[in-house]
Structure formats: structure tokens, C-alpha cells
Design a protein around this motif. Structure first.
Motif, PDB file in Angstrom:
ATOM      1  N   LEU A  84       0.236  -1.067  -0.342  1.00  0.00           N
ATOM      2  CA  LEU A  84      -0.345  -0.298  -0.266  1.00  0.00           C
ATOM      3  C   LEU A  84       0.666   1.719  -0.034  1.00  0.00           C
ATOM      4  O   LEU A  84       0.803   2.380   0.197  1.00  0.00           O
ATOM      5  CB  LEU A  84      -1.061  -0.035   1.109  1.00  0.00           C
ATOM      6  N   ARG A  85       1.985   1.066  -0.317  1.00  0.00           N
ATOM      7  CA  ARG A  85       2.831   2.443   0.232  1.00  0.00           C
ATOM      8  C   ARG A  85       2.824   3.485  -0.977  1.00  0.00           C
ATOM      9  O   ARG A  85       2.543   2.850  -2.280  1.00  0.00           O
ATOM     10  CB  ARG A  85       4.522   1.661   0.159  1.00  0.00           C
ATOM     11  N   VAL A  86       3.315   4.728  -0.748  1.00  0.00           N
ATOM     12  CA  VAL A  86       2.896   5.434  -2.483  1.00  0.00           C
ATOM     13  C   VAL A  86       4.181   6.126  -1.691  1.00  0.00           C
ATOM     14  O   VAL A  86       4.806   6.629  -1.213  1.00  0.00           O
ATOM     15  CB  VAL A  86       1.188   6.251  -2.033  1.00  0.00           C
ATOM     16  N   HIS A  87       4.877   6.085  -3.463  1.00  0.00           N
ATOM     17  CA  HIS A  87       5.892   6.645  -3.050  1.00  0.00           C
ATOM     18  C   HIS A  87       5.687   8.806  -4.115  1.00  0.00           C
ATOM     19  O   HIS A  87       5.776   7.603  -5.345  1.00  0.00           O
ATOM     20  CB  HIS A  87       7.152   6.293  -4.070  1.00  0.00           C
ATOM     21  N   LEU A  88       6.501   9.307  -3.384  1.00  0.00           N
ATOM     22  CA  LEU A  88       6.216  10.664  -3.546  1.00  0.00           C
ATOM     23  C   LEU A  88       7.571  11.223  -3.909  1.00  0.00           C
ATOM     24  O   LEU A  88       7.629  11.252  -3.051  1.00  0.00           O
ATOM     25  CB  LEU A  88       5.275  11.132  -2.869  1.00  0.00           C
ATOM     26  N   PRO A  89       7.719  10.956  -5.104  1.00  0.00           N
ATOM     27  CA  PRO A  89       8.784  11.682  -5.551  1.00  0.00           C
ATOM     28  C   PRO A  89       9.347  13.378  -4.655  1.00  0.00           C
ATOM     29  O   PRO A  89      10.739  13.857  -4.531  1.00  0.00           O
ATOM     30  CB  PRO A  89       8.807  11.865  -6.963  1.00  0.00           C
ATOM     31  N   PHE A  90       8.587  14.059  -4.354  1.00  0.00           N
ATOM     32  CA  PHE A  90       8.547  15.581  -3.779  1.00  0.00           C
ATOM     33  C   PHE A  90       8.456  15.632  -3.151  1.00  0.00           C
ATOM     34  O   PHE A  90       9.071  16.689  -2.276  1.00  0.00           O
ATOM     35  CB  PHE A  90       7.218  16.687  -4.622  1.00  0.00           C
ATOM     36  N   MET A  91       8.524  14.997  -1.667  1.00  0.00           N
ATOM     37  CA  MET A  91       8.604  14.244  -0.540  1.00  0.00           C
ATOM     38  C   MET A  91       9.760  14.285   0.179  1.00  0.00           C
ATOM     39  O   MET A  91      10.922  13.246  -0.662  1.00  0.00           O
ATOM     40  CB  MET A  91       7.734  13.725   0.675  1.00  0.00           C
ATOM     41  N   SER A  92      10.820  14.619   0.300  1.00  0.00           N
ATOM     42  CA  SER A  92      12.055  14.309   1.836  1.00  0.00           C
ATOM     43  C   SER A  92      11.614  13.225   2.216  1.00  0.00           C
ATOM     44  O   SER A  92      10.222  13.533   2.872  1.00  0.00           O
ATOM     45  CB  SER A  92      12.717  15.452   1.936  1.00  0.00           C
ATOM     46  N   PRO A  93      12.338  12.377   1.951  1.00  0.00           N
ATOM     47  CA  PRO A  93      11.842  11.211   3.390  1.00  0.00           C
ATOM     48  C   PRO A  93      11.781  11.549   5.202  1.00  0.00           C
ATOM     49  O   PRO A  93      12.915  12.799   5.514  1.00  0.00           O
ATOM     50  CB  PRO A  93      13.770  10.481   3.441  1.00  0.00           C
ATOM     51  N   MET A  94      11.363  11.346   5.255  1.00  0.00           N
ATOM     52  CA  MET A  94      10.669  11.621   6.600  1.00  0.00           C
ATOM     53  C   MET A  94      10.848  11.086   7.659  1.00  0.00           C
ATOM     54  O   MET A  94      10.673  10.093   7.773  1.00  0.00           O
ATOM     55  CB  MET A  94       8.696  11.924   7.071  1.00  0.00           C
ATOM     56  N   LYS A  95      12.198  11.350   8.744  1.00  0.00           N
ATOM     57  CA  LYS A  95      12.579   9.880   9.846  1.00  0.00           C
ATOM     58  C   LYS A  95      12.653  11.167  10.922  1.00  0.00           C
ATOM     59  O   LYS A  95      12.222  11.821  11.229  1.00  0.00           O
ATOM     60  CB  LYS A  95      14.277   9.869   9.495  1.00  0.00           C
ATOM     61  N   ARG A  96      12.836   9.772  12.003  1.00  0.00           N
ATOM     62  CA  ARG A  96      12.662  10.003  13.215  1.00  0.00           C
ATOM     63  C   ARG A  96      13.196   9.232  14.005  1.00  0.00           C
ATOM     64  O   ARG A  96      13.544   8.162  13.336  1.00  0.00           O
ATOM     65  CB  ARG A  96      11.466   9.992  13.822  1.00  0.00           C
ATOM     66  N   TYR A  97      13.636   8.492  15.728  1.00  0.00           N
ATOM     67  CA  TYR A  97      13.859   8.150  16.396  1.00  0.00           C
ATOM     68  C   TYR A  97      13.149   7.747  17.503  1.00  0.00           C
ATOM     69  O   TYR A  97      12.571   8.741  17.760  1.00  0.00           O
ATOM     70  CB  TYR A  97      15.528   8.846  17.304  1.00  0.00           C
ATOM     71  N   PHE A  98      13.648   6.453  17.776  1.00  0.00           N
ATOM     72  CA  PHE A  98      13.300   6.437  18.908  1.00  0.00           C
ATOM     73  C   PHE A  98      13.787   6.117  20.113  1.00  0.00           C
ATOM     74  O   PHE A  98      14.685   5.883  19.952  1.00  0.00           O
ATOM     75  CB  PHE A  98      12.799   4.639  18.421  1.00  0.00           C
ATOM     76  N   SER A  99      13.484   6.889  20.872  1.00  0.00           N
ATOM     77  CA  SER A  99      14.521   6.807  22.110  1.00  0.00           C
ATOM     78  C   SER A  99      14.055   6.116  23.548  1.00  0.00           C
ATOM     79  O   SER A  99      12.779   5.822  23.940  1.00  0.00           O
ATOM     80  CB  SER A  99      14.591   8.553  22.408  1.00  0.00           C
ATOM     81  N   LEU A 100      15.242   6.311  24.185  1.00  0.00           N
ATOM     82  CA  LEU A 100      15.005   5.104  25.733  1.00  0.00           C
ATOM     83  C   LEU A 100      14.818   6.697  26.375  1.00  0.00           C
ATOM     84  O   LEU A 100      15.330   7.143  26.473  1.00  0.00           O
ATOM     85  CB  LEU A 100      16.578   4.859  25.813  1.00  0.00           C
ATOM     86  N   VAL A 101      13.931   6.512  27.791  1.00  0.00           N
ATOM     87  CA  VAL A 101      13.675   7.991  28.265  1.00  0.00           C
ATOM     88  C   VAL A 101      13.857   7.139  30.173  1.00  0.00           C
ATOM     89  O   VAL A 101      13.407   5.951  30.061  1.00  0.00           O
ATOM     90  CB  VAL A 101      13.007   8.381  27.814  1.00  0.00           C
ATOM     91  N   VAL A 102      14.187   7.680  30.987  1.00  0.00           N
ATOM     92  CA  VAL A 102      14.828   7.323  32.197  1.00  0.00           C
ATOM     93  C   VAL A 102      14.817   8.698  33.226  1.00  0.00           C
ATOM     94  O   VAL A 102      14.470   9.642  32.312  1.00  0.00           O
ATOM     95  CB  VAL A 102      16.189   6.947  32.170  1.00  0.00           C
ATOM     96  N   GLN A 103      14.883   8.703  34.379  1.00  0.00           N
ATOM     97  CA  GLN A 103      15.107   9.761  35.226  1.00  0.00           C
ATOM     98  C   GLN A 103      16.541  10.596  34.709  1.00  0.00           C
ATOM     99  O   GLN A 103      17.658  10.035  34.396  1.00  0.00           O
ATOM    100  CB  GLN A 103      15.272   9.295  36.647  1.00  0.00           C
ATOM    101  N   GLU A 104      16.525  11.618  34.873  1.00  0.00           N
ATOM    102  CA  GLU A 104      17.159  12.453  34.891  1.00  0.00           C
ATOM    103  C   GLU A 104      18.677  12.244  35.973  1.00  0.00           C
ATOM    104  O   GLU A 104      19.520  12.441  35.346  1.00  0.00           O
ATOM    105  CB  GLU A 104      16.920  13.887  34.865  1.00  0.00           C
ATOM    106  N   ASN A 105      17.944  12.229  37.237  1.00  0.00           N
ATOM    107  CA  ASN A 105      19.472  11.431  38.579  1.00  0.00           C
ATOM    108  C   ASN A 105      19.027  10.176  38.474  1.00  0.00           C
ATOM    109  O   ASN A 105      18.638   8.549  37.965  1.00  0.00           O
ATOM    110  CB  ASN A 105      17.853  11.327  40.010  1.00  0.00           C
ATOM    111  N   ASP A 106      20.941   9.739  37.185  1.00  0.00           N
ATOM    112  CA  ASP A 106      20.943   8.180  37.798  1.00  0.00           C
ATOM    113  C   ASP A 106      21.027   7.157  38.549  1.00  0.00           C
ATOM    114  O   ASP A 106      20.639   5.980  38.359  1.00  0.00           O
ATOM    115  CB  ASP A 106      22.407   8.633  37.322  1.00  0.00           C
TER     116      ASP A 106
END
Length: 298
Positions: free
Chosen positions: A253-275
Motif C-alpha cells: 500500500l506504500r505510495v512513493h512521492l518523489p517531491f517529498m523528502s524522507p521523513m525520519k525520526r528516532y525511537f528514544s530511551l527515556v529514563v530519570q535524569e538522576n542516575d
């Protein structure tokens, strides 16, 4: 110091033979000789007086032999203590994960974690990224795995995996048949997206703003699977994680749109600031995540 060379030397002395040592260690004789030569160079002394008819350990060789046995015993003991430490970790770890991470990435991590630390009970809570961050702020979770950047007070986040966003459309949608789509082809259409507070929803809003896209209608569904199914039913288009699309069999079902730049992000680990507020059970999970992702997280 080359511990492999020490092990080779001890085996040679115990067997009084380079040939027997090579068989026991599954090394070639030249490799055994190379290890002994390296030790002799390191200590600047002859360790074994060897000739075709005799095998004599020198006085300095005897000294190195005794110390080598002590070092190797200490290394074995340390390894056993570390393994025992891992196997005897007890208690629980409470992990929060956003839907994309929790449903498609976390399960394989949990399998490896459980095999390494069978004594730890694992509890996983899956919600959108905003909810997980709030739960962490309230100290209801040990750690979180979410989408996007986190700037909540008292929390520290580190990216551990890159993700790409892609557009999917129903099989019979006009976009599936266009060879050179433009932004105008995305105007006044129905879109299906995740709820406010989700990382995917935030990326959808960014896309609309970046390309000045004006939807005819936006339908919000609180799960990735629900969004994919809605697109498959022909309700509308969606912007989703490539990870989700892959795991839900929606790649066709993917649609490839040449005018669009790749949209990327990161998955992040989140913890308390105080180790000091991060539990030991959470820290060993983070260590495992570091090994797998090759990111420095601690």
C-alpha cells in the motif's frame, strides 16, 4: 597482557609438549609457538629451554607459570561471579513503550532480556508517547521507549534506533496509479492518523504543516493496527512508521512521492535524569539495548 598467550603457556607446561597443547587448545603449532615467543619478548626472558630431545622450564619460566595460573584462576572466578550475579538478579522491571516500539520492536528485546535475567519479572505498559513520558515523570515506570524527542522536566532521553515515516493508500486509490504525483494530489483527501500525544500523530501534523496539505477530513484511531486496517478498507491515506507498515503486511500500500523528502525520526530511551533513581534491573536492560543498537545510552 595477552590472556590467550598465558593460557597457551600454562597448557604447554602442563603437557610438557607443544604438540599436545596445540591439540587441546585447537591451535596450530605455529600459533602455539607464536604465543610463547610473544610472552618471552614481553618478559624479556627465555621461558622454556626446548630442543628436539628435551623440554625444560627455566627458573623465570616457572615464576611466570605460577603467576599465570593465578591470573587465569582469578579470571575464571571473576567470570563465574559475574554470571552468578546476572542469574541471581531478582525483583521486577516496569517498562513503558509507545505503541510502535511496544508492539513491533520491544518483544525481541524482552526475549533476550528474559533469557539473560530469568529471575526478573517483566511488566510492560503500552500507551502513546506522551502518556509514557507522564508515567515516567510520576515514577510509575522504570524506563520508557518512545517515539521522537523528549523534553519533559526530570527526564533524560537518548535515541537508540532510526525510523522512517511512509505514506500508505488504499489499493484502489488514485495515488496508487499516478506516476508523477504533486502536492496538489494530496489536497482535500481523507487521512487516517493516530491520536494527539502519539509520536506518529506529531509526525503527521509536521507533514501537513511542511507541505501545506489541507485534508478534507481527518479520522483519528488510537492504535497502529486500527489505522492500517482503515486504510486497507479504503477509508483514506495515512502516514505511518515503516516499521509498522512492514509488520502489518501493508507494504503493497506504500505510495512513493518523489517531491517529498524522507521523513525520519528516532525511537528514544527515556529514563530519570538522576542516575541514582534508575534501578539495577533497568540498568541491565539499558546495557542490553546498547549492545543491540550500538548507541551509547548510559
Amino acid at each position: 597482557m595477552d590472556f590467550e598467550a598465558l593460557k597457551t603457556f600454562v597448557t604447554v607446561v602442563d603437557q610438557k609438549s607443544f604438540t599436545k597443547a596445540s591439540k587441546i587448545l585447537s591451535l596450530s603449532q605455529p600459533t602455539v609457538s607464536f604465543h610463547i615467543k610473544n610472552l618471552e619478548d614481553y618478559y624479556d626472558t627465555t621461558l622454556i629451554d626446548r630442543s628436539p630431545k628435551r623440554f625444560i622450564v627455566t627458573q623465570t619460566g616457572e615464576l611466570v607459570y605460577q603467576r599465570a595460573r593465578q591470573v587465569l584462576r582469578m579470571m575464571d572466578t571473576t567470570r563465574s561471579e559475574v554470571l552468578e550475579y546476572h542469574n541471581h538478579l531478582r525483583g521486577s522491571v516496569h517498562i513503558g513503550a509507545s505503541y510502535t516500539v511496544g508492539e513491533y520492536i520491544l518483544p525481541s528485546l524482552l526475549k533476550q532480556y528474559d533469557e539473560l535475567y530469568p529471575g526478573i519479572d517483566i511488566k510492560v505498559e503500552i500507551a502513546n508517547s506522551e502518556r509514557i513520558n507522564q508515567r515516567l515523570q510520576n515514577h510509575d515506570l522504570d524506563l520508557g521507549l518512545v517515539e521522537g524527542k523528549v523534553s519533559h522536566k526530570g527526564l533524560h532521553s537518548t535515541p537508540f534506533l532510526e525510523d522512517e515515516m511512509v505514506i500508505i493508500a488504499p489499493k484502489n486509490h488514485s495515488l496508487q496509479h499516478l506516476t508523477s504525483a504533486t502536492v496538489d494530489d494530496l489536497q482535500h483527501l481523507t487521512w487516517v492518523t493516530r491520536e494527539s500525544g502519539s509520536g506518529t500523530g506529531a509526525m503527521f501534523d509536521t507533514m501537513l504543516h511542511s507541505y501545506n496539505i489541507r485534508p478534507e477530513k481527518v479520522i483519528t484511531i488510537g492504535s497502529n493496527h486500527g489505522v492500517v486496517q482503515a486504510v486497507k478498507e479504503g477509508i483514506g491515506l495515512s502516514l505511518l512508521s515503516k516499521t509498522v507498515v512492514h509488520h502489518t503486511g501493508a507494504e503493497q500500500l506504500r505510495v512513493h512521492l518523489p517531491f517529498m523528502s524522507p521523513m525520519k525520526r528516532y525511537f528514544s530511551l527515556v529514563v530519570q535524569e538522576n542516575d541514582e533513581e534508575i534501578s539495577k534491573n533497568a540498568k541491565v536492560f539499558i546495557e542490553l539495548l546498547e549492545q543491540i543498537s550500538h548507541f551509547k545510552l548510559s
